[in-house]
Design a protein around this motif. Structure first.
Motif, PDB file in Angstrom:
ATOM      1  N   ALA A   1       7.736  13.690  -0.827  1.00 38.53           N
ATOM      2  CA  ALA A   1       8.361  12.545  -0.153  1.00 38.53           C
ATOM      3  C   ALA A   1       7.311  11.520   0.254  1.00 38.53           C
ATOM      4  N   TRP A   2       6.183  11.993   0.805  1.00 38.24           N
ATOM      5  CA  TRP A   2       5.108  11.079   1.182  1.00 38.24           C
ATOM      6  C   TRP A   2       4.545  10.357  -0.040  1.00 38.24           C
ATOM      7  N   GLU A   3       4.364  11.078  -1.136  1.00 36.78           N
ATOM      8  CA  GLU A   3       3.812  10.462  -2.343  1.00 36.78           C
ATOM      9  C   GLU A   3       4.740   9.366  -2.865  1.00 36.78           C
ATOM     10  N   PHE A   4       6.048   9.614  -2.837  1.00 42.55           N
ATOM     11  CA  PHE A   4       6.994   8.605  -3.309  1.00 42.55           C
ATOM     12  C   PHE A   4       6.962   7.373  -2.408  1.00 42.55           C
ATOM     13  N   LEU A   5       6.908   7.578  -1.089  1.00 42.25           N
ATOM     14  CA  LEU A   5       6.883   6.447  -0.167  1.00 42.25           C
ATOM     15  C   LEU A   5       5.589   5.644  -0.313  1.00 42.25           C
ATOM     16  N   ILE A   6       4.472   6.335  -0.480  1.00 47.67           N
ATOM     17  CA  ILE A   6       3.197   5.631  -0.661  1.00 47.67           C
ATOM     18  C   ILE A   6       3.210   4.844  -1.968  1.00 47.67           C
ATOM     19  N   PHE A   7       3.748   5.464  -3.026  1.00 42.87           N
ATOM     20  CA  PHE A   7       3.858   4.765  -4.306  1.00 42.87           C
ATOM     21  C   PHE A   7       4.736   3.521  -4.174  1.00 42.87           C
ATOM     22  N   ALA A   8       5.888   3.656  -3.478  1.00 46.63           N
ATOM     23  CA  ALA A   8       6.804   2.527  -3.311  1.00 46.63           C
ATOM     24  C   ALA A   8       6.153   1.410  -2.504  1.00 46.63           C
ATOM     25  N   MET A   9       5.458   1.770  -1.441  1.00 49.93           N
ATOM     26  CA  MET A   9       4.793   0.749  -0.633  1.00 49.93           C
ATOM     27  C   MET A   9       3.663   0.081  -1.417  1.00 49.93           C
ATOM     28  N   GLY A  10       2.980   0.861  -2.241  1.00 51.56           N
ATOM     29  CA  GLY A  10       1.927   0.290  -3.073  1.00 51.56           C
ATOM     30  C   GLY A  10       2.489  -0.716  -4.072  1.00 51.56           C
ATOM     31  N   GLN A  11       3.642  -0.381  -4.655  1.00 53.86           N
ATOM     32  CA  GLN A  11       4.291  -1.302  -5.584  1.00 53.86           C
ATOM     33  C   GLN A  11       4.742  -2.577  -4.876  1.00 53.86           C
ATOM     34  N   LEU A  12       5.213  -2.440  -3.646  1.00 52.31           N
ATOM     35  CA  LEU A  12       5.638  -3.618  -2.885  1.00 52.31           C
ATOM     36  C   LEU A  12       4.455  -4.530  -2.582  1.00 52.31           C
ATOM     37  N   VAL A  13       3.347  -3.943  -2.155  1.00 52.04           N
ATOM     38  CA  VAL A  13       2.153  -4.738  -1.870  1.00 52.04           C
ATOM     39  C   VAL A  13       1.650  -5.423  -3.134  1.00 52.04           C
ATOM     40  N   CYS A  14       1.654  -4.698  -4.245  1.00 52.82           N
ATOM     41  CA  CYS A  14       1.192  -5.260  -5.519  1.00 52.82           C
ATOM     42  C   CYS A  14       2.073  -6.426  -5.953  1.00 52.82           C
ATOM     43  N   LEU A  15       3.385  -6.257  -5.843  1.00 48.74           N
ATOM     44  CA  LEU A  15       4.306  -7.317  -6.241  1.00 48.74           C
ATOM     45  C   LEU A  15       4.178  -8.530  -5.330  1.00 48.74           C
ATOM     46  N   ALA A  16       4.029  -8.277  -4.017  1.00 53.42           N
ATOM     47  CA  ALA A  16       3.864  -9.389  -3.070  1.00 53.42           C
ATOM     48  C   ALA A  16       2.565 -10.146  -3.348  1.00 53.42           C
ATOM     49  N   TRP A  17       1.507  -9.425  -3.691  1.00 54.65           N
ATOM     50  CA  TRP A  17       0.226 -10.063  -4.003  1.00 54.65           C
ATOM     51  C   TRP A  17       0.338 -10.914  -5.263  1.00 54.65           C
ATOM     52  N   GLN A  18       0.979 -10.398  -6.287  1.00 54.43           N
ATOM     53  CA  GLN A  18       1.151 -11.153  -7.522  1.00 54.43           C
ATOM     54  C   GLN A  18       1.990 -12.406  -7.282  1.00 54.43           C
ATOM     55  N   THR A  19       3.052 -12.274  -6.478  1.00 54.81           N
ATOM     56  CA  THR A  19       3.903 -13.425  -6.188  1.00 54.81           C
ATOM     57  C   THR A  19       3.143 -14.475  -5.393  1.00 54.81           C
ATOM     58  N   TRP A  20       2.350 -14.039  -4.423  1.00 54.92           N
ATOM     59  CA  TRP A  20       1.565 -14.977  -3.619  1.00 54.92           C
ATOM     60  C   TRP A  20       0.541 -15.707  -4.498  1.00 54.92           C
ATOM     61  N   ASN A  21      -0.125 -14.963  -5.371  1.00 54.76           N
ATOM     62  CA  ASN A  21      -1.089 -15.588  -6.279  1.00 54.76           C
ATOM     63  C   ASN A  21      -0.418 -16.611  -7.190  1.00 54.76           C
ATOM     64  N   LEU A  22       0.776 -16.287  -7.671  1.00 54.36           N
ATOM     65  CA  LEU A  22       1.499 -17.218  -8.514  1.00 54.36           C
ATOM     66  C   LEU A  22       1.866 -18.484  -7.746  1.00 54.36           C
ATOM     67  N   GLN A  23       2.289 -18.313  -6.492  1.00 51.81           N
ATOM     68  CA  GLN A  23       2.618 -19.474  -5.667  1.00 51.81           C
ATOM     69  C   GLN A  23       1.398 -20.360  -5.458  1.00 51.81           C
ATOM     70  N   GLN A  24       0.243 -19.743  -5.206  1.00 52.18           N
ATOM     71  CA  GLN A  24      -0.972 -20.524  -5.019  1.00 52.18           C
ATOM     72  C   GLN A  24      -1.337 -21.273  -6.294  1.00 52.18           C
ATOM     73  N   LYS A  25      -1.136 -20.633  -7.440  1.00 51.11           N
ATOM     74  CA  LYS A  25      -1.424 -21.284  -8.711  1.00 51.11           C
ATOM     75  C   LYS A  25      -0.485 -22.467  -8.945  1.00 51.11           C
ATOM     76  N   VAL A  26       0.789 -22.274  -8.623  1.00 47.64           N
ATOM     77  CA  VAL A  26       1.774 -23.337  -8.811  1.00 47.64           C
ATOM     78  C   VAL A  26       1.451 -24.533  -7.927  1.00 47.64           C
ATOM     79  N   HIS A  27       0.945 -24.286  -6.729  1.00 43.92           N
ATOM     80  CA  HIS A  27       0.637 -25.382  -5.806  1.00 43.92           C
ATOM     81  C   HIS A  27      -0.533 -26.248  -6.285  1.00 43.92           C
ATOM     82  N   THR A  28      -1.266 -25.778  -7.289  1.00 39.75           N
ATOM     83  CA  THR A  28      -2.337 -26.601  -7.855  1.00 39.75           C
ATOM     84  C   THR A  28      -1.808 -27.576  -8.909  1.00 39.75           C
ATOM     85  N   TYR A  29      -0.559 -27.375  -9.369  1.00 38.70           N
ATOM     86  CA  TYR A  29       0.020 -28.286 -10.352  1.00 38.70           C
ATOM     87  C   TYR A  29       0.390 -29.605  -9.675  1.00 38.70           C
ATOM     88  N   PRO A  30       0.261 -30.736 -10.370  1.00 44.15           N
ATOM     89  CA  PRO A  30       0.625 -32.017  -9.765  1.00 44.15           C
ATOM     90  C   PRO A  30       2.118 -32.086  -9.457  1.00 44.15           C
TER      91      PRO A  30
END
Length: 290
Positions: free
Chosen positions: A81-110
């Motif tokens: 159960a702990w391994e599944f929760l840690i994996f799920a939280m890791g996936q959430l952090v990874c997805l949030a990081w990718q989305t944030w990076n994409l937003q920062q990249k988009v904000h550089t477009y004119p």
């Protein structure tokens, strides 16, 4: 006790997924309305991962020692159960990081404004438009899109993207994408994901067709798809792409839905939330643990 709870939830999850795959045959889909399809796809997609997540939370809450009337707790299920929760939280952090990076990249477009609609200009010859982000969403339109479409068809495309904003699709598909990552090993996850993507586009099409000519929107869809390539990075990071490539039969389904005014758009029924509430049932057994 914990192992039997995990086995029961897995059995329910498999039954839900395989039951949906039977209902999702081409013949059965034709007899279903879009709201019915949306309800079944959402329930089949969300219920198994939510049940697994809540079961893991319940097991961690109860701990590795003690038991209930029908059995005792154990360390193996507790660690799983702990391994599944840690994996799920890791996936959430990874997805949030990718989305944030994409937003920062988009904000550089004119930034550009076209007939009162603000968007970020992507310098590429590929015809592409997308609503990017989660909490702070930005409309991205490519140079190729501006060059390809005339004024009327471009207005139809941008109105379609406003439909995604109206339904807050990037926000909701952020969480659905998280569920997809956490439980990609469950059967028919990709089938359900593609169905939800299609219904998302049909719903935005229906919203736009109330504000622009449906025939113009259908023509724009055909023209854009014929001159575009899928942008994997953006679509995987919650870009709601009008130009996303579909199999021919699904493209035709979008056009048929646009040109058939009798079809109801795939709104999310209130019953969906009742099914989501069912996923919290594993938490109800925790107070009976001793």
């Amino acid at each position: 006790m914990h192992a039997s709870a995990i086995a029961m939830v897995l059995a329910i999850s498999l039954a839900v997924r395989y039951g949906y795959s039977w209902q999702a045959t081409a013949e059965n889909r034709k007899s279903q309305t879009y709201p019915q399809r949306h309800l079944r796809a959402l329930v089949a997609f969300l219920l198994p991962p939510l049940l697994l997540f809540m079961t893991a939370v319940s097991i961690v809450w109860m701990g590795p020692v003690g038991g209930m009337v029908w059995g005792k707790a154990g360390w193996v299920s507790y660690i799983l159960a702990w391994e599944f929760l840690i994996f799920a939280m890791g996936q959430l952090v990874c997805l949030a990081w990718q989305t944030w990076n994409l937003q920062q990249k988009v904000h550089t477009y004119p930034q550009q404004v076209w007939e009162g609609i603000s968007f970020r200009l992507l310098e590429t010859p590929i015809a592409y438009s997308a609503l990017v982000g989660c909490w702070q969403r930005s409309l991205v339109v490519s140079r190729g899109m501006l060059a390809l479409l005339d004024r009327e068809r471009l207005h139809a495309v941008l109105t379609h993207e406003q439909g995604h904003e109206y339904y807050r699709d990037p926000f909701w598909f952020f969480w659905l994408g998280w569920m997809r990552r956490c439980c990609s090993w469950l059967p028919h996850t990709e089938l359900l994901w593609q169905e939800l993507l299609l219904l998302r586009e049909i719903r935005a099409d229906a919203w736009a067709s109330q504000r622009v000519d449906p025939l113009t929107l259908a023509e724009s869809l055909l023209q854009v798809v014929q001159h575009s390539l899928p942008d994997t990075e953006t679509t995987e990071n919650l870009g709601t792409a009008f130009s996303c490539a579909y199999p021919d039969n699904r493209l035709l389904e979008r056009i048929d839905a646009l040109l058939d005014p009798t079809e109801s758009p795939p709104e999310v029924p209130c019953r969906c939330w009742l099914w989501v509430a069912v996923s919290f049932l594993p938490l109800a057994i925790a107070p009976f643990h001793y």
